[in-house]
Design a protein around this motif. Structure first.
Motif, PDB file in Angstrom:
ATOM      1  N   LEU A   2       0.699  -1.258   0.071  1.00  0.00           N
ATOM      2  CA  LEU A   2       0.134  -0.079   0.187  1.00  0.00           C
ATOM      3  C   LEU A   2       0.735   1.429  -0.067  1.00  0.00           C
ATOM      4  O   LEU A   2       0.450   2.267  -0.796  1.00  0.00           O
ATOM      5  CB  LEU A   2      -0.966  -0.031   1.365  1.00  0.00           C
ATOM      6  CG  LEU A   2      -1.980  -0.983   0.957  1.00  0.00           C
ATOM      7  CD1 LEU A   2      -2.821  -1.174   2.325  1.00  0.00           C
ATOM      8  CD2 LEU A   2      -3.081  -0.756  -0.107  1.00  0.00           C
ATOM      9  N   ARG A   3       2.108   1.306   0.738  1.00  0.00           N
ATOM     10  CA  ARG A   3       2.764   2.283   0.699  1.00  0.00           C
ATOM     11  C   ARG A   3       3.546   2.724  -0.742  1.00  0.00           C
ATOM     12  O   ARG A   3       3.381   3.731  -1.206  1.00  0.00           O
ATOM     13  CB  ARG A   3       3.850   1.907   1.951  1.00  0.00           C
ATOM     14  CG  ARG A   3       4.840   3.390   2.070  1.00  0.00           C
ATOM     15  CD  ARG A   3       5.719   3.049   3.125  1.00  0.00           C
ATOM     16  NE  ARG A   3       6.559   4.272   3.084  1.00  0.00           N
ATOM     17  CZ  ARG A   3       8.021   4.199   3.304  1.00  0.00           C
ATOM     18  NH1 ARG A   3       8.574   3.167   3.498  1.00  0.00           N
ATOM     19  NH2 ARG A   3       8.548   5.388   3.278  1.00  0.00           N
ATOM     20  N   ARG A  18       0.883   3.826  -3.140  1.00  0.00           N
ATOM     21  CA  ARG A  18       0.482   5.307  -2.796  1.00  0.00           C
ATOM     22  C   ARG A  18       1.672   6.232  -3.553  1.00  0.00           C
ATOM     23  O   ARG A  18       1.278   7.076  -4.117  1.00  0.00           O
ATOM     24  CB  ARG A  18       0.379   5.378  -1.522  1.00  0.00           C
ATOM     25  CG  ARG A  18      -0.178   6.929  -1.107  1.00  0.00           C
ATOM     26  CD  ARG A  18      -0.496   7.153   0.363  1.00  0.00           C
ATOM     27  NE  ARG A  18      -1.143   5.882   0.993  1.00  0.00           N
ATOM     28  CZ  ARG A  18      -0.589   5.228   2.003  1.00  0.00           C
ATOM     29  NH1 ARG A  18       0.532   5.328   2.481  1.00  0.00           N
ATOM     30  NH2 ARG A  18      -1.355   3.990   2.487  1.00  0.00           N
ATOM     31  N   SER A  51       1.307   8.883  -6.774  1.00  0.00           N
ATOM     32  CA  SER A  51       1.645  10.329  -6.452  1.00  0.00           C
ATOM     33  C   SER A  51       2.954  10.732  -6.983  1.00  0.00           C
ATOM     34  O   SER A  51       3.101  12.189  -6.822  1.00  0.00           O
ATOM     35  CB  SER A  51       1.509  10.761  -4.870  1.00  0.00           C
ATOM     36  OG  SER A  51       2.664  10.002  -4.226  1.00  0.00           O
ATOM     37  N   VAL A  67      -9.664  -1.099   2.779  1.00  0.00           N
ATOM     38  CA  VAL A  67      -8.968  -0.057   2.898  1.00  0.00           C
ATOM     39  C   VAL A  67      -8.672   0.509   1.562  1.00  0.00           C
ATOM     40  O   VAL A  67      -8.459   1.832   1.438  1.00  0.00           O
ATOM     41  CB  VAL A  67      -7.549  -0.300   3.778  1.00  0.00           C
ATOM     42  CG1 VAL A  67      -6.445   0.345   3.582  1.00  0.00           C
ATOM     43  CG2 VAL A  67      -8.019  -0.965   4.940  1.00  0.00           C
ATOM     44  N   VAL A  68      -8.188  -0.412   0.570  1.00  0.00           N
ATOM     45  CA  VAL A  68      -7.820   0.100  -0.780  1.00  0.00           C
ATOM     46  C   VAL A  68      -8.841   0.796  -1.568  1.00  0.00           C
ATOM     47  O   VAL A  68      -8.701   1.733  -1.941  1.00  0.00           O
ATOM     48  CB  VAL A  68      -7.135  -0.923  -1.652  1.00  0.00           C
ATOM     49  CG1 VAL A  68      -6.976  -0.702  -3.188  1.00  0.00           C
ATOM     50  CG2 VAL A  68      -5.930  -1.835  -1.236  1.00  0.00           C
ATOM     51  N   TRP A  69     -10.051   0.284  -1.418  1.00  0.00           N
ATOM     52  CA  TRP A  69     -11.210   1.015  -1.926  1.00  0.00           C
ATOM     53  C   TRP A  69     -11.461   2.467  -1.449  1.00  0.00           C
ATOM     54  O   TRP A  69     -11.884   3.431  -2.262  1.00  0.00           O
ATOM     55  CB  TRP A  69     -12.493  -0.073  -1.901  1.00  0.00           C
ATOM     56  CG  TRP A  69     -13.687   0.290  -2.756  1.00  0.00           C
ATOM     57  CD1 TRP A  69     -14.962   0.928  -2.577  1.00  0.00           C
ATOM     58  CD2 TRP A  69     -13.542  -0.094  -4.009  1.00  0.00           C
ATOM     59  NE1 TRP A  69     -15.633   1.071  -3.614  1.00  0.00           N
ATOM     60  CE2 TRP A  69     -14.697   0.299  -4.750  1.00  0.00           C
ATOM     61  CE3 TRP A  69     -12.934  -0.813  -4.837  1.00  0.00           C
ATOM     62  CZ2 TRP A  69     -15.095   0.200  -5.993  1.00  0.00           C
ATOM     63  CZ3 TRP A  69     -13.215  -1.212  -6.266  1.00  0.00           C
ATOM     64  CH2 TRP A  69     -14.366  -0.641  -6.587  1.00  0.00           C
ATOM     65  N   ALA A  70     -11.319   2.521  -0.056  1.00  0.00           N
ATOM     66  CA  ALA A  70     -11.440   3.731   0.607  1.00  0.00           C
ATOM     67  C   ALA A  70     -10.523   4.935   0.288  1.00  0.00           C
ATOM     68  O   ALA A  70     -10.624   5.919   0.051  1.00  0.00           O
ATOM     69  CB  ALA A  70     -11.864   3.767   2.209  1.00  0.00           C
ATOM     70  N   GLN A  71      -9.063   4.201   0.203  1.00  0.00           N
ATOM     71  CA  GLN A  71      -8.053   5.222  -0.157  1.00  0.00           C
ATOM     72  C   GLN A  71      -7.723   5.535  -1.650  1.00  0.00           C
ATOM     73  O   GLN A  71      -7.221   6.635  -2.002  1.00  0.00           O
ATOM     74  CB  GLN A  71      -6.678   4.500   0.518  1.00  0.00           C
ATOM     75  CG  GLN A  71      -6.640   4.560   1.963  1.00  0.00           C
ATOM     76  CD  GLN A  71      -5.375   3.917   2.406  1.00  0.00           C
ATOM     77  OE1 GLN A  71      -4.480   3.579   1.790  1.00  0.00           O
ATOM     78  NE2 GLN A  71      -5.323   3.939   3.810  1.00  0.00           N
ATOM     79  N   LEU A  72      -8.158   4.796  -2.354  1.00  0.00           N
ATOM     80  CA  LEU A  72      -7.900   4.852  -3.809  1.00  0.00           C
ATOM     81  C   LEU A  72      -8.131   6.353  -4.433  1.00  0.00           C
ATOM     82  O   LEU A  72      -7.466   6.973  -5.086  1.00  0.00           O
ATOM     83  CB  LEU A  72      -8.438   3.615  -4.680  1.00  0.00           C
ATOM     84  CG  LEU A  72      -7.838   3.625  -6.072  1.00  0.00           C
ATOM     85  CD1 LEU A  72      -6.360   3.241  -6.226  1.00  0.00           C
ATOM     86  CD2 LEU A  72      -8.469   2.377  -6.643  1.00  0.00           C
ATOM     87  N   GLY A  74      -8.172   9.229  -3.175  1.00  0.00           N
ATOM     88  CA  GLY A  74      -7.356  10.212  -2.608  1.00  0.00           C
ATOM     89  C   GLY A  74      -6.070  10.201  -3.314  1.00  0.00           C
ATOM     90  O   GLY A  74      -5.133  11.092  -3.247  1.00  0.00           O
ATOM     91  N   TRP A  75      -5.761   9.144  -3.969  1.00  0.00           N
ATOM     92  CA  TRP A  75      -4.364   8.720  -4.849  1.00  0.00           C
ATOM     93  C   TRP A  75      -4.480   9.540  -6.167  1.00  0.00           C
ATOM     94  O   TRP A  75      -3.588   9.552  -6.863  1.00  0.00           O
ATOM     95  CB  TRP A  75      -4.037   7.394  -5.052  1.00  0.00           C
ATOM     96  CG  TRP A  75      -4.031   6.610  -3.452  1.00  0.00           C
ATOM     97  CD1 TRP A  75      -3.665   7.154  -2.440  1.00  0.00           C
ATOM     98  CD2 TRP A  75      -3.655   5.359  -3.605  1.00  0.00           C
ATOM     99  NE1 TRP A  75      -3.537   5.833  -1.354  1.00  0.00           N
ATOM    100  CE2 TRP A  75      -3.615   4.997  -2.172  1.00  0.00           C
ATOM    101  CE3 TRP A  75      -3.346   3.955  -4.565  1.00  0.00           C
ATOM    102  CZ2 TRP A  75      -3.149   3.583  -1.852  1.00  0.00           C
ATOM    103  CZ3 TRP A  75      -3.250   3.019  -3.947  1.00  0.00           C
ATOM    104  CH2 TRP A  75      -3.084   2.492  -2.469  1.00  0.00           C
TER     105      TRP A  75
END
Length: 145
Positions: free
Chosen positions: A70-71, A74, A78, A129-134, A136-137
């Motif tokens: 995940l790190r 991300r 970015s 977690v991935v679905w929620a963070q994606l 934002g990336w």
């Protein structure tokens, strides 16, 4: 599905988020579907059960690997030197390995119900977690792309 992926890639940021989520799901499917087939074949051979301590160690390893993935995903998403569309797809596809590893381990222990349940729960949590963070990336698409 691929037509809508390409259409969303050429769209605004919301479309790019949809495209990244589709790419993530495609990457996850590409990882887990062959593992499911191989896991079913392995389960038919009735392998010796994996000791519970080893299952817990594999769960911890899967979690650590997922956090590293995940790190890195991300960071890939970015990267300012890469166009926004390419960065979004790169990060999304890399992020698919976070729950993918846990699902592959579930497939490897398909003959043990508790082990499969633990790995699937971990994979489901990582997927959320991935679905929620994606989103934002994903950056605003570049005008020249």
């Amino acid at each position: 599905m691929l037509e809508s992926l390409v259409r969303d890639l050429r769209s605004d940021r919301a479309g790019l988020i949809r495209a990244a989520r589709r790419a993530y799901l495609l990457g996850l499917a590409a990882l887990t579907l062959p593992g499911l087939v191989l896991g079913a074949v392995l389960a038919l051979t009735r392998p010796a059960p994996v000791p519970f301590a080893a299952v817990l160690a594999l769960l911890a390893l899967a979690l650590v690997l997922a956090l590293v993935v995940l790190r890195l995903a991300r960071r890939a998403a970015s990267t300012p030197e890469v166009p926004a569309r390419q960065a979004a797809l790169t990060g999304a596809i890399q992020a698919a390995t976070a729950p993918g590893v846990a699902l592959l381990l579930a497939c490897a222990t398909l003959s043990q119900g508790v082990s499969v349940l633990l790995f699937v729960v971990l994979a489901a949590g990582l997927h959320l977690v991935v679905w929620a963070q994606l989103p934002g990336w994903v950056r605003e698409p570049d005008a020249v792309n």
